[in-house]
Enzyme design. Structure first.
Site, PDB file in Angstrom:
ATOM      1  CG  ASP A  45      40.496  67.704  46.727  1.00 14.82           C
ATOM      2  OD1 ASP A  45      38.474  67.130  47.083  1.00 14.82           O
ATOM      3  OD2 ASP A  45      39.829  69.167  48.275  1.00 14.82           O
ATOM      4  NE  ARG A 152      62.892  92.477  32.587  1.00 15.03           N
ATOM      5  CZ  ARG A 152      63.293  91.824  31.408  1.00 15.03           C
ATOM      6  NH1 ARG A 152      64.331  90.580  31.311  1.00 15.03           N
ATOM      7  NH2 ARG A 152      63.318  92.391  29.772  1.00 15.03           N
TER       8      ARG A 152
END
Length: 268
Positions: A45, A152
């Protein structure tokens, strides 16, 4: 028929590439590295991703075919011992009911990247990831120009196409999406959720007419990965992610349904 072969570069793939050239010559195919009608990827792939980006400027005019040198991949319909049958079908000498390949088209991810030093754009077949180099990432995520969340304390964000949903996205707990669905998926990478930092903590799937913007919210070195291409950025402003107006085409010379690929890859 004009064709080109992209091989992985290992000896097995090189040998198979030479074998394909010999078979193609017998059928009168023309090797064309500039404007092929079909690009044959021989390897895995990752080789298909390389072939896709090598011909990124001609995506609307090309169909891809994958030959896997190991077990079948998500972009490969053919095994290494099936080259002769593939060439026979490409030449139109197979079953009369299957003389013409079925062309399937999958959506792509379009990226508009804004930096203090200038802007750029990319197209991804599998996914885009944004990760911190020196520490955790601080980024604001907007959906359709409205703030959705402040990311965050985590490692980063992954945005995938449906055909790429079985790759890194799956490892992050994302959903596997049928590749004909025109959408993109946003998945957090190791996000922190507590009373101070709050994120959704679940993947989000956006339809074609939606977009998301990822804004860098501190001075930070970031690694952007577009499929297999790595880009280091120190002055990122934002990245806009949306379904591209272009699609990638694959030539199917025999049926191999997506859910069969999923079962073979993860369950058999």
């Amino acid at each position: 028929m004009r064709y080109y072969v992209q091989d992985r570069g290992d000896q097995l793939s090189i040998d198979l590439s030479q074998q394909f050239h010999a078979l193609a010559k017998e059928e009168g195919f023309k090797l064309d590295a500039e404007s092929p009608e079909i690009v044959i990827s021989i390897g895995g792939d990752g080789t298909m991703l390389q072939a896709f980006h090598n011909f990124i400027d001609r995506i609307p005019d090309i169909a891809f075919v994958g030959v896997h040198t190991g077990h079948l991949g998500f972009y490969a319909d053919w095994k290494k011992e099936e080259l002769r049958e593939l060439v026979r079908l490409m030449s139109g000498k197979g079953d009369p009911e299957r003389l013409k390949p079925r062309i399937v088209q999958y959506p792509l991810l379009e990226l508009e990247i804004r930096k203090k030093s200038g802007n750029s754009s990319y197209i991804a077949l599998n996914e885009f990831t944004l990760k911190g180099v020196d520490g955790t990432v601080v980024a604001q995520v907007d959906i359709n120009d409205v703030t959705f969340e402040m990311f965050r304390g985590g490692d980063g964000i992954c945005v995938s196409t449906p055909s790429g949903s079985t790759a890194y996205n799956k490892a992050l707990g994302g959903a596997m999406v049928h590749p004909t669905i025109e959408a993109i998926q946003i998945a957090e990478i190791a996000s922190i959720n507590n009373r101070v930092y709050r994120t959704l903590g679940s993947p989000v799937i956006l339809p074609k007419h939606h977009h998301c913007d990822i804004f860098s919210r501190k001075d930070q070195r970031l690694l952007m990965t577009i499929d297999h291409v790595n880009v280091m950025v120190e002055d990122l402003i934002s990245v806009r992610c949306q379904v591209s107006s272009h699609k990638v085409s694959f030539a199917r010379f025999r049926p191999y349904p997506f859910w069969n690929r999923v079962r073979t890859a993860f369950l058999d």
